[in-house]
Design an enzyme around this catalytic site. Structure first.
Site, PDB file in Angstrom:
ATOM      1  N   GLY A 202       0.813  -1.213   0.000  1.00  0.00           N
ATOM      2  CA  GLY A 202       0.000   0.000   0.000  1.00  0.00           C
ATOM      3  C   GLY A 202       0.839   1.252   0.000  1.00  0.00           C
ATOM      4  N   SER A 203       0.582   2.185  -0.910  1.00  0.00           N
ATOM      5  CA  SER A 203       1.505   3.294  -1.050  1.00  0.00           C
ATOM      6  C   SER A 203       0.969   4.353  -2.014  1.00  0.00           C
ATOM      7  CB  SER A 203       2.850   2.769  -1.552  1.00  0.00           C
ATOM      8  OG  SER A 203       2.650   1.844  -2.604  1.00  0.00           O
TER       9      SER A 203
END
Length: 217
Positions: free
Chosen positions: A184-185
């Site tokens: 996640g980013s």
């Protein structure tokens, strides 16, 4: 294909899932609990395989095109000041990468790496605007034949591991893999105001394929 940037985590998870499934089938009773544990192991295996996948991409032949370095959704297109590398007013295009997206990052434009800086920061949710300045990140600048661009690999609330194998002065080609952000980013891309932006908030982006903007000639 599984990305080489995730071999360490991926194969560790796979081994643990296999061990857990074998132990549950041999020793856990009753059957309902046994198959529940196996189901959890299969879900974890499936999620990990999906997260670390690395499909082939066909990069457009567009020398002035700034190609998306990440899969995800465009969450912001905004005029900002970029003092580090472009040193001028710029357009920032932010792409949010959910855990279900491909997380391998690709070079947005051919040229030379002219800026490379790691920032050990905070871990705000990646979709928050302050994440661009406050979160852990790798800041990369590229000098192309049509001008400079800057982009940031930004860790999110869950992600705590940025991978970037670039070096200062390295020649790079649009579309080639250079790293990833795990679990996640977000990626921010900064282009000069003179660049023609080709995406809007809410649009999907595909790493190595989607043209985010075109630099002026």
């Amino acid at each position: 294909m599984i990305t080489k940037y995730g071999y360490d985590i991926y194969f560790t998870i796979v081994a643990l899932c296999v061990v857990l499934a074998v132990i549950s089938l041999l020793f856990i009773e009753p059957k309902s609990l046994r198959f529940g544990v196996v189901a959890i192991a299969l879900v974890v295996f499936g999620f990990s395989t999906n997260f670390f996948r690395d499909p082939e991409r066909r990069t457009p032949e567009n020398n002035r095109g700034v190609i998306s370095p990440a899969d995800g959704t465009v969450i912001l297109v905004k005029q900002v000041n970029e003092p580090e590398y472009l040193k001028q007013e710029a357009t920032r295009i932010s792409i949010f990468m959910s855990p279900l997206n491909v997380h391998v990052n690709r070079i947005p434009i051919s040229g030379t790496v002219g800026n490379l800086r790691y920032v050990k920061g905070e871990y705000f949710a990646a979709f928050e605007d302050k994440a661009s300045e406050k979160n852990e990140q790798m800041v990369v600048g590229i000098e192309s034949g049509y001008g400079k661009i800057l982009f940031k690999q930004i860790a999110g609330f869950i992600a705590r591991r940025i991978v970037c194998n670039l070096t200062m002065g390295e020649r790079v080609t649009a579309g080639e893999r250079f790293g990833m952000i795990k679990f996640g980013s977000r990626v921010d891309v900064f282009v000069p105001l003179s660049a023609a932006v080709k995406v809007n908030v809410g649009d999907g982006a595909t790493a190595g394929e989607t043209v985010l903007a075109e630099l002026a000639q």
